[in-house]
Design an enzyme around this catalytic site. Structure first.
Site, PDB file in Angstrom:
ATOM      1  N   GLN A  71      23.939 -75.649  37.370  1.00  0.00           N
ATOM      2  CA  GLN A  71      24.848 -76.073  36.297  1.00  0.00           C
ATOM      3  C   GLN A  71      24.148 -75.956  34.941  1.00  0.00           C
ATOM      4  O   GLN A  71      24.730 -75.520  33.954  1.00  0.00           O
ATOM      5  CB  GLN A  71      25.300 -77.520  36.531  1.00  0.00           C
ATOM      6  CG  GLN A  71      26.084 -77.681  37.820  1.00  0.00           C
ATOM      7  CD  GLN A  71      26.561 -79.114  38.044  1.00  0.00           C
ATOM      8  OE1 GLN A  71      26.050 -80.062  37.456  1.00  0.00           O
ATOM      9  NE2 GLN A  71      27.540 -79.274  38.904  1.00  0.00           N
ATOM     10  N   TRP A  72      22.889 -76.357  34.942  1.00  0.00           N
ATOM     11  CA  TRP A  72      22.113 -76.419  33.695  1.00  0.00           C
ATOM     12  C   TRP A  72      21.931 -75.013  33.102  1.00  0.00           C
ATOM     13  O   TRP A  72      22.040 -74.816  31.893  1.00  0.00           O
ATOM     14  CB  TRP A  72      20.756 -77.034  34.029  1.00  0.00           C
ATOM     15  CG  TRP A  72      19.989 -77.603  32.891  1.00  0.00           C
ATOM     16  CD1 TRP A  72      19.685 -76.981  31.707  1.00  0.00           C
ATOM     17  CD2 TRP A  72      19.401 -78.902  32.820  1.00  0.00           C
ATOM     18  NE1 TRP A  72      18.935 -77.808  30.918  1.00  0.00           N
ATOM     19  CE2 TRP A  72      18.742 -78.985  31.575  1.00  0.00           C
ATOM     20  CE3 TRP A  72      19.344 -79.989  33.702  1.00  0.00           C
ATOM     21  CZ2 TRP A  72      18.039 -80.125  31.175  1.00  0.00           C
ATOM     22  CZ3 TRP A  72      18.643 -81.123  33.307  1.00  0.00           C
ATOM     23  CH2 TRP A  72      18.003 -81.195  32.051  1.00  0.00           C
ATOM     24  N   ARG A  76      23.481 -70.951  28.001  1.00  0.00           N
ATOM     25  CA  ARG A  76      22.769 -69.680  27.830  1.00  0.00           C
ATOM     26  C   ARG A  76      21.900 -69.622  26.606  1.00  0.00           C
ATOM     27  O   ARG A  76      21.159 -68.656  26.420  1.00  0.00           O
ATOM     28  CB  ARG A  76      23.811 -68.545  27.761  1.00  0.00           C
ATOM     29  CG  ARG A  76      24.575 -68.377  29.036  1.00  0.00           C
ATOM     30  CD  ARG A  76      25.883 -67.664  28.796  1.00  0.00           C
ATOM     31  NE  ARG A  76      26.828 -68.535  28.097  1.00  0.00           N
ATOM     32  CZ  ARG A  76      28.050 -68.178  27.739  1.00  0.00           C
ATOM     33  NH1 ARG A  76      28.465 -66.962  27.983  1.00  0.00           N
ATOM     34  NH2 ARG A  76      28.855 -69.030  27.132  1.00  0.00           N
ATOM     35  N   GLU A  82      11.131 -70.382  35.109  1.00  0.00           N
ATOM     36  CA  GLU A  82      11.268 -71.204  36.315  1.00  0.00           C
ATOM     37  C   GLU A  82      10.142 -70.917  37.312  1.00  0.00           C
ATOM     38  O   GLU A  82       9.652 -69.782  37.409  1.00  0.00           O
ATOM     39  CB  GLU A  82      12.631 -70.924  36.978  1.00  0.00           C
ATOM     40  CG  GLU A  82      12.909 -71.846  38.161  1.00  0.00           C
ATOM     41  CD  GLU A  82      14.320 -71.689  38.731  1.00  0.00           C
ATOM     42  OE1 GLU A  82      15.058 -70.792  38.268  1.00  0.00           O
ATOM     43  OE2 GLU A  82      14.660 -72.462  39.643  1.00  0.00           O
ATOM     44  N   ARG A 161      12.451 -68.382  51.706  1.00  0.00           N
ATOM     45  CA  ARG A 161      13.088 -69.455  50.909  1.00  0.00           C
ATOM     46  C   ARG A 161      14.606 -69.513  51.096  1.00  0.00           C
ATOM     47  O   ARG A 161      15.236 -70.500  50.730  1.00  0.00           O
ATOM     48  CB  ARG A 161      12.775 -69.278  49.424  1.00  0.00           C
ATOM     49  CG  ARG A 161      13.366 -67.993  48.848  1.00  0.00           C
ATOM     50  CD  ARG A 161      13.121 -67.879  47.373  1.00  0.00           C
ATOM     51  NE  ARG A 161      13.452 -66.548  46.872  1.00  0.00           N
ATOM     52  CZ  ARG A 161      13.403 -66.226  45.584  1.00  0.00           C
ATOM     53  NH1 ARG A 161      13.023 -67.110  44.703  1.00  0.00           N
ATOM     54  NH2 ARG A 161      13.701 -65.015  45.204  1.00  0.00           N
ATOM     55  N   ARG A 188      27.352 -82.466  29.020  1.00  0.00           N
ATOM     56  CA  ARG A 188      26.769 -83.030  30.240  1.00  0.00           C
ATOM     57  C   ARG A 188      26.627 -84.547  30.219  1.00  0.00           C
ATOM     58  O   ARG A 188      26.269 -85.143  31.236  1.00  0.00           O
ATOM     59  CB  ARG A 188      25.403 -82.370  30.512  1.00  0.00           C
ATOM     60  CG  ARG A 188      25.500 -80.859  30.686  1.00  0.00           C
ATOM     61  CD  ARG A 188      26.468 -80.454  31.798  1.00  0.00           C
ATOM     62  NE  ARG A 188      26.563 -79.005  31.915  1.00  0.00           N
ATOM     63  CZ  ARG A 188      27.280 -78.365  32.838  1.00  0.00           C
ATOM     64  NH1 ARG A 188      27.977 -79.047  33.733  1.00  0.00           N
ATOM     65  NH2 ARG A 188      27.325 -77.054  32.874  1.00  0.00           N
TER      66      ARG A 188
HETATM   67  C1  LIG Z   1      32.371 -80.621  33.527  1.00  0.00           C
HETATM   68  C2  LIG Z   1      32.097 -79.138  33.630  1.00  0.00           C
HETATM   69  C3  LIG Z   1      32.644 -78.396  34.658  1.00  0.00           C
HETATM   70  C4  LIG Z   1      32.392 -77.020  34.765  1.00  0.00           C
HETATM   71  N1  LIG Z   1      32.922 -76.313  35.798  1.00  0.00           N
HETATM   72  C5  LIG Z   1      32.662 -75.004  35.936  1.00  0.00           C
HETATM   73  C6  LIG Z   1      33.184 -74.242  37.016  1.00  0.00           C
HETATM   74  O1  LIG Z   1      33.918 -74.765  37.848  1.00  0.00           O
HETATM   75  N2  LIG Z   1      32.865 -72.940  37.123  1.00  0.00           N
HETATM   76  C7  LIG Z   1      32.054 -72.309  36.190  1.00  0.00           C
HETATM   77  O2  LIG Z   1      31.794 -71.101  36.328  1.00  0.00           O
HETATM   78  N3  LIG Z   1      31.546 -73.002  35.146  1.00  0.00           N
HETATM   79  C8  LIG Z   1      31.805 -74.313  35.001  1.00  0.00           C
HETATM   80  N4  LIG Z   1      31.263 -75.013  33.943  1.00  0.00           N
HETATM   81  C9  LIG Z   1      30.370 -74.317  33.021  1.00  0.00           C
HETATM   82  C10 LIG Z   1      31.069 -74.039  31.675  1.00  0.00           C
HETATM   83  O3  LIG Z   1      32.146 -73.114  31.846  1.00  0.00           O
HETATM   84  C11 LIG Z   1      30.057 -73.438  30.674  1.00  0.00           C
HETATM   85  O4  LIG Z   1      29.565 -72.215  31.178  1.00  0.00           O
HETATM   86  C12 LIG Z   1      28.879 -74.355  30.445  1.00  0.00           C
HETATM   87  O5  LIG Z   1      29.313 -75.666  30.184  1.00  0.00           O
HETATM   88  C13 LIG Z   1      28.068 -73.854  29.258  1.00  0.00           C
HETATM   89  O6  LIG Z   1      28.829 -74.021  28.095  1.00  0.00           O
HETATM   90  P1  LIG Z   1      28.722 -73.016  26.877  1.00  0.00           P
HETATM   91  O7  LIG Z   1      29.039 -71.631  27.324  1.00  0.00           O
HETATM   92  O8  LIG Z   1      29.562 -73.576  25.787  1.00  0.00           O
HETATM   93  O9  LIG Z   1      27.171 -73.198  26.496  1.00  0.00           O
HETATM   94  P2  LIG Z   1      26.088 -72.123  26.072  1.00  0.00           P
HETATM   95  O10 LIG Z   1      25.947 -71.050  27.091  1.00  0.00           O
HETATM   96  O11 LIG Z   1      24.858 -72.928  25.721  1.00  0.00           O
HETATM   97  O12 LIG Z   1      26.651 -71.498  24.780  1.00  0.00           O
HETATM   98  C14 LIG Z   1      26.782 -72.260  23.579  1.00  0.00           C
HETATM   99  C15 LIG Z   1      27.832 -71.604  22.736  1.00  0.00           C
HETATM  100  O13 LIG Z   1      27.374 -70.305  22.366  1.00  0.00           O
HETATM  101  C16 LIG Z   1      28.463 -69.393  22.365  1.00  0.00           C
HETATM  102  N5  LIG Z   1      28.184 -68.330  23.360  1.00  0.00           N
HETATM  103  C17 LIG Z   1      27.122 -68.252  24.205  1.00  0.00           C
HETATM  104  N6  LIG Z   1      27.181 -67.118  24.923  1.00  0.00           N
HETATM  105  C18 LIG Z   1      28.320 -66.489  24.540  1.00  0.00           C
HETATM  106  C19 LIG Z   1      28.954 -65.288  24.924  1.00  0.00           C
HETATM  107  N7  LIG Z   1      28.430 -64.480  25.845  1.00  0.00           N
HETATM  108  N8  LIG Z   1      30.105 -64.971  24.345  1.00  0.00           N
HETATM  109  C20 LIG Z   1      30.663 -65.752  23.410  1.00  0.00           C
HETATM  110  N9  LIG Z   1      30.123 -66.905  22.978  1.00  0.00           N
HETATM  111  C21 LIG Z   1      28.961 -67.272  23.548  1.00  0.00           C
HETATM  112  C22 LIG Z   1      29.701 -70.202  22.701  1.00  0.00           C
HETATM  113  O14 LIG Z   1      30.281 -70.656  21.507  1.00  0.00           O
HETATM  114  C23 LIG Z   1      29.165 -71.382  23.456  1.00  0.00           C
HETATM  115  O15 LIG Z   1      29.987 -72.532  23.401  1.00  0.00           O
HETATM  116  C24 LIG Z   1      31.530 -76.377  33.810  1.00  0.00           C
HETATM  117  C25 LIG Z   1      30.987 -77.132  32.762  1.00  0.00           C
HETATM  118  C26 LIG Z   1      31.252 -78.497  32.670  1.00  0.00           C
HETATM  119  C27 LIG Z   1      30.624 -79.278  31.535  1.00  0.00           C
END
Ligand SMILES: Cc1cc2nc3c(=O)[nH]c(=O)nc-3n(C[C@H](O)[C@H](O)[C@H](O)COP(=O)(O)OP(=O)(O)OC[C@H]3O[C@@H](n4cnc5c(N)ncnc54)[C@H](O)[C@@H]3O)c2cc1C
Length: 273
Positions: A71-72, A76, A82, A161, A188
């Site tokens: 999840q973490w 990105r 790691e 593994r 989170r």
């Molecule tokens: C409660 C919860 C449930 C979830 N359930 C699921 C699930 O069922 N399945 C699943 O696959 N995921 C799931 N996720 C993951 C979620 O869809 C996001 O991938 C994750 O929270 C990371 O968020 P983010 O992309 O905003 O963050 P980051 O990857 O840190 O990105 C930060 C911001 O940078 C921008 N950004 C980064 N990369 C790009 C890009 N390539 N294109 C455009 N903008 C970008 C966006 O504005 C983004 O908000 C879940 C997350 C949460 C919190």
């Protein structure tokens, strides 16, 4: 963290004053009072003027179960290194939930937990998880160990593994700037995040609160405890404030939006015709 994990700070750069300094570089204004700095940070947070927060960075060493890491890693915008299960033998630590956090599948959310199990049942589940992990680790060790069979050498670590379940712990270095870290925390720390990653997020939040107290205070006030409203919700609130009875059908609020609004603001619907 949890039963075998940890979060520790390796390094960091910048603090609240770096954010203020970066924000002021455009205006060229000099040092101000502590209260003015606090006001500026709150202004930046409130207006999503995010780039000054990118001036701060932190590097953490984290030990966490693989399912939490999955999840973490979806965040990105961090840099990650790691522990490698190809180079090194993985440790025998695996996560066993405390009986009080063992719960049935939620019926209202497709990806959450519902009612906690009675203690005896929860203990049985905990025992099953432990036995499964022990057996998996024994298999892992057998696959790695070539000494018992003179013909078969120890299996490659990268293949052995694959028998370990996602409750086993991994470790990584995680470096991120403060702007993206706050985004991580917002997602989170939320109540719909899984308990196990939320536990880590709470620890990281405590670190951030000690590192950049003014920023953390503004983050809590404007983002964590603040509310973003849809057009319909804003209309409903404005009606309630001006003494107009709220009729959700007319406002176009969905059932779940209405439920959220009721829970948050204690709304009572006017169902008169
Ligand atoms: C409660 C919860 C449930 C979830 N359930 C699921 C699930 O069922 N399945 C699943 O696959 N995921 C799931 N996720 C993951 C979620 O869809 C996001 O991938 C994750 O929270 C990371 O968020 P983010 O992309 O905003 O963050 P980051 O990857 O840190 O990105 C930060 C911001 O940078 C921008 N950004 C980064 N990369 C790009 C890009 N390539 N294109 C455009 N903008 C970008 C966006 O504005 C983004 O908000 C879940 C997350 C949460 C919190």
């Amino acid at each position: 963290m949890l039963d075998h994990g940890f979060v520790r700070v390796i390094d960091y750069m910048g603090d609240d004053s770096s954010i203020v300094q970066a924000a002021r570089v455009s205006s060229g204004s000099g040092t101000k009072s502590a209260e003015e700095n606090r006001r500026l940070i709150r202004y930046l947070m409130r207006h999503a003027h995010t780039s000054p927060f990118e001036m701060c960075e932190i590097k953490l060493h984290i030990k966490l179960p693989i399912f939490v890491a999955r999840q973490w890693i979806r965040h990105r915008t961090a840099s990650v290194n790691e522990y490698s299960g190809r180079y090194s033998v993985l440790g025998r630590d695996y996560y066993i939930p405390r009986p009080d956090v063992v719960a049935v599948q939620s019926t209202s959310s497709r990806q959450g937990r519902g009612e906690a199990l009675p203690y005896a049942d929860a203990n049985e589940v905990v025992g099953m998880i432990g036995r499964n992990a022990d057996e998996a680790y024994r298999t892992y060790e057998r696959l790695l160990d070539g000494s018992t069979d003179p013909i078969r050498p120890g299996l490659a670590r990268e293949l052995a593994r694959t028998v370990l379940p996602v409750g086993f712990y991994t470790e990584w270095y995680w470096k991120i700037d403060l702007h993206n870290l706050l985004h991580f925390l917002e997602l989170r720390l939320a109540t719909d995040a899984q308990y196990e990653i939320r536990a880590y997020a709470e620890q990281v939040a405590a670190i951030v609160a000690g590192w950049v107290p003014l920023t953390y205070e503004a983050f809590v006030d404007y983002r964590l405890s603040g509310v973003r409203l849809s057009r319909a919700a804003a209309v409903a609130i404005s009606e309630a404030l001006t003494g107009v009875h709220v009729r959700r059908q007319e406002n176009g609020l969905t059932d779940s939006e209405w439920k959220d609004l009721k829970e948050r603001f204690g709304f009572v619907e006017d169902d008169r015709a």
